[in-house]
Design a protein around this motif. Structure first.
Motif, PDB file in Angstrom:
ATOM      1  N   MET A   1      60.390 -38.309   9.385  1.00 25.74           N
ATOM      2  CA  MET A   1      61.761 -37.689   9.065  1.00 25.74           C
ATOM      3  C   MET A   1      61.754 -36.288   9.869  1.00 25.74           C
ATOM      4  O   MET A   1      60.891 -35.289   9.739  1.00 25.74           O
ATOM      5  CB  MET A   1      61.877 -37.331   7.677  1.00 25.74           C
ATOM      6  N   PHE A   2      62.777 -36.178  10.794  1.00 24.38           N
ATOM      7  CA  PHE A   2      62.728 -35.033  11.684  1.00 24.38           C
ATOM      8  C   PHE A   2      64.193 -34.505  11.798  1.00 24.38           C
ATOM      9  O   PHE A   2      64.962 -35.109  11.925  1.00 24.38           O
ATOM     10  CB  PHE A   2      62.367 -35.614  13.151  1.00 24.38           C
ATOM     11  N   ARG A   3      64.232 -33.027  11.450  1.00 24.57           N
ATOM     12  CA  ARG A   3      65.550 -32.389  11.583  1.00 24.57           C
ATOM     13  C   ARG A   3      65.687 -32.402  13.388  1.00 24.57           C
ATOM     14  O   ARG A   3      64.876 -31.948  14.091  1.00 24.57           O
ATOM     15  CB  ARG A   3      65.491 -31.101  10.978  1.00 24.57           C
ATOM     16  N   LEU A   4      67.056 -32.497  13.443  1.00 25.94           N
ATOM     17  CA  LEU A   4      67.483 -32.018  15.001  1.00 25.94           C
ATOM     18  C   LEU A   4      68.447 -30.949  14.812  1.00 25.94           C
ATOM     19  O   LEU A   4      69.853 -31.183  14.720  1.00 25.94           O
ATOM     20  CB  LEU A   4      68.027 -33.418  15.580  1.00 25.94           C
ATOM     21  N   VAL A   5      67.931 -29.582  14.770  1.00 22.83           N
ATOM     22  CA  VAL A   5      68.476 -28.554  14.295  1.00 22.83           C
ATOM     23  C   VAL A   5      69.702 -28.488  15.304  1.00 22.83           C
ATOM     24  O   VAL A   5      70.916 -28.023  14.977  1.00 22.83           O
ATOM     25  CB  VAL A   5      67.533 -27.331  14.144  1.00 22.83           C
ATOM     26  N   ALA A   6      69.363 -28.412  16.548  1.00 24.72           N
ATOM     27  CA  ALA A   6      70.568 -28.119  17.433  1.00 24.72           C
ATOM     28  C   ALA A   6      71.515 -29.150  17.553  1.00 24.72           C
ATOM     29  O   ALA A   6      72.599 -28.832  18.077  1.00 24.72           O
ATOM     30  CB  ALA A   6      69.668 -27.980  18.939  1.00 24.72           C
ATOM     31  N   ASP A   7      71.315 -30.142  17.140  1.00 25.87           N
ATOM     32  CA  ASP A   7      72.246 -31.508  17.082  1.00 25.87           C
ATOM     33  C   ASP A   7      72.988 -31.675  15.485  1.00 25.87           C
ATOM     34  O   ASP A   7      73.962 -32.216  15.450  1.00 25.87           O
ATOM     35  CB  ASP A   7      71.787 -32.572  17.242  1.00 25.87           C
ATOM     36  N   GLN A   8      72.512 -30.939  14.854  1.00 27.34           N
ATOM     37  CA  GLN A   8      72.844 -30.951  13.112  1.00 27.34           C
ATOM     38  C   GLN A   8      72.936 -32.448  12.863  1.00 27.34           C
ATOM     39  O   GLN A   8      73.490 -32.969  12.162  1.00 27.34           O
ATOM     40  CB  GLN A   8      74.241 -30.550  13.139  1.00 27.34           C
ATOM     41  N   GLY A   9      71.578 -32.987  13.259  1.00 21.78           N
ATOM     42  CA  GLY A   9      71.235 -34.459  12.821  1.00 21.78           C
ATOM     43  C   GLY A   9      69.822 -34.465  12.351  1.00 21.78           C
ATOM     44  O   GLY A   9      69.109 -33.490  11.927  1.00 21.78           O
ATOM     45  N   VAL A  10      69.684 -35.796  11.978  1.00 25.57           N
ATOM     46  CA  VAL A  10      68.274 -36.144  11.463  1.00 25.57           C
ATOM     47  C   VAL A  10      67.827 -37.434  12.056  1.00 25.57           C
ATOM     48  O   VAL A  10      68.764 -38.251  12.137  1.00 25.57           O
ATOM     49  CB  VAL A  10      68.143 -36.409   9.823  1.00 25.57           C
ATOM     50  N   ILE A  11      66.466 -37.621  12.284  1.00 23.23           N
ATOM     51  CA  ILE A  11      66.124 -39.040  12.710  1.00 23.23           C
ATOM     52  C   ILE A  11      65.158 -39.478  11.458  1.00 23.23           C
ATOM     53  O   ILE A  11      64.201 -38.504  11.193  1.00 23.23           O
ATOM     54  CB  ILE A  11      65.205 -38.722  13.951  1.00 23.23           C
ATOM     55  N   ASN A  12      65.194 -40.574  10.981  1.00 17.67           N
ATOM     56  CA  ASN A  12      64.214 -40.924  10.030  1.00 17.67           C
ATOM     57  C   ASN A  12      63.646 -42.301  10.223  1.00 17.67           C
ATOM     58  O   ASN A  12      64.431 -43.205  10.766  1.00 17.67           O
ATOM     59  CB  ASN A  12      64.778 -40.633   8.462  1.00 17.67           C
ATOM     60  N   ARG A  13      62.279 -42.570   9.895  1.00 13.69           N
ATOM     61  CA  ARG A  13      62.020 -43.776   9.900  1.00 13.69           C
ATOM     62  C   ARG A  13      60.998 -43.975   8.528  1.00 13.69           C
ATOM     63  O   ARG A  13      59.871 -44.558   8.503  1.00 13.69           O
ATOM     64  CB  ARG A  13      61.012 -44.092  11.160  1.00 13.69           C
ATOM     65  N   LEU A  14      61.815 -43.812   7.371  1.00 17.63           N
ATOM     66  CA  LEU A  14      61.175 -43.952   6.235  1.00 17.63           C
ATOM     67  C   LEU A  14      60.758 -45.321   5.617  1.00 17.63           C
ATOM     68  O   LEU A  14      59.446 -45.370   5.372  1.00 17.63           O
ATOM     69  CB  LEU A  14      61.976 -43.175   5.276  1.00 17.63           C
ATOM     70  N   GLY A  15      61.729 -46.236   5.868  1.00 17.08           N
ATOM     71  CA  GLY A  15      61.103 -47.465   5.602  1.00 17.08           C
ATOM     72  C   GLY A  15      61.380 -47.992   4.267  1.00 17.08           C
ATOM     73  O   GLY A  15      60.219 -48.622   3.537  1.00 17.08           O
TER      74      GLY A  15
END
Length: 348
Positions: free
Chosen positions: A97-111
């Motif tokens: 789980m990764f915050r993309l602060v500059a983009d106001q987003g998140v990438i997750n691969r929690l599953g």
């Protein structure tokens, strides 16, 4: 909450998944307050359910159905728990789980990491269902030999405890899961899942991915109507990658938050067109303000859901959007929010 901008740096100093776990723990420890009253003009009736306002918290936040009533007390009109699978599973390897602060987003691969349906069922059976609407999002175990059977089991176990049930075939983080959106597989899935309800009349929603081709959208819409699905949730995270500024932008997994907004808007329009307005649509993806929620409603969404924006704006966001929608409704001259649904496409 006014204090959130001051404590956010401390939260963001933690790994995203660790911060989320602490948030759930904090909500569990907090006293249970009553949901704040929503303006009567914001009530919406969908699938026979009366939602006090159209702003919900999407699945993924309360994976194990631990804090649904605390979420409702934050001003949300409904909460969706899960995704819950028949058997417990730990999900994919960390970090995931990764915050993309500059983009106001998140990438997750929690599953689909969760403690399983039996554990959640105990808590859901004990809650006072008069406190508000709680939907239950179900999925299949990663190593299942028959994923449709997993959904059947989920329907049988969870439908009696749910105000509505969401069949989630939209996650990109369980290999092969999105193949259930293919025409033949989807028809079989919905036929067997709807039959698994038996005499239970809990509404069933179908959650689909935003990464679809036009032919897929038409087929999904047709099958959902034919199988009497009560609503579509459009959509989930995307595997596409728009221009991203953050250093974690190349991580694999599903992208959510503000970078997803344009695609989510387009998929809402696509499914609104494909269904001919014959089925309620719940819009999710990149909703982070009353203005964005209002635009989705006017474009045809009966309800909206958010999640990622909470990490950036704090727990008061749901209530802020509700207040903003009421102001926008009054400004537009609608007697109710229901009148605004799909208004952007009407010519009368």
């Amino acid at each position: 909450m006014a204090i959130y901008p001051f404590i956010r740096p401390m939260i963001f100093a933690l790994d995203a998944e660790r911060a989320h776990a602490l948030t759930i723990a904090g909500l569990k420890a907090a006293p249970l307050g009553a949901p704040p009253p929503s303006p009567p003009a914001l009530s919406v009736r969908v699938a026979g359910l009366d939602f006090p306002n159209p702003v919900g918290l999407a699945a993924g936040f309360d994976k194990n159905a631990e804090v649904a009533d605390k979420i409702l007390a934050l001003g949300f009109g409904f909460a969706e728990v899960g995704t819950l699978t028949p058997l417990p599973q730990s999900g994919n390897p960390k970090p995931r789980m990764f915050r993309l602060v500059a983009d106001q987003g998140v990438i997750n691969r929690l599953g689909f990491n969760n403690a399983g349906q039996a554990s959640a069922a105990e808590r859901l059976a004990a809650r006072d269902r008069t406190r508000g609407i709680v939907g239950i999002n179900i999925g299949a175990n990663k190593d299942s030999e028959d994923r449709i059977a997993d959904y059947e089991a989920g329907v049988r176990t969870m439908a009696p405890l749910a105000d509505y049930l969401t069949i989630n075939i939209s996650s990109p983080n369980t290999p092969g899961l999105r193949a259930l959106q293919d025409e033949g597989a989807l028809d079989a899935l919905l036929e067997r899942s709807m039959a698994a309800r038996g005499a239970d009349v809990t509404p069933v929603f179908l959650k689909v991915a935003p990464d679809l081709e036009p032919a897929d959208i038409d087929a999904i819409a047709r099958i959902a109507i034919d199988r009497a699905v009560d609503a579509l949730i459009v959509g989930n995270t995307t595997i596409s990658r728009p221009d991203l500024k953050s250093r974690h932008g190349a991580e694999s997994g599903g992208l959510s938050g503000r970078p997803l907004a344009a695609l989510a808007r387009q998929r809402l329009a696509d499914f609104r067109s494909a269904t001919g307005g014959a089925m309620p649509i719940i819009a999710v993806g990149g909703i982070d303000s009353a203005k964005e929620a209002w635009a989705r409603i006017c474009a045809g969404a009966s309800l909206v859901q958010l999640y990622t924006a909470l990490a950036y704006q704090g727990p008061g966001l749901g209530r802020d959007i509700v207040r903003g929608l009421e102001r926008l409704r009054k400004r537009a001259g609608f007697a109710s929010i229901a009148e605004a649904i799909g208004s952007a496409g009407r010519t009368d």
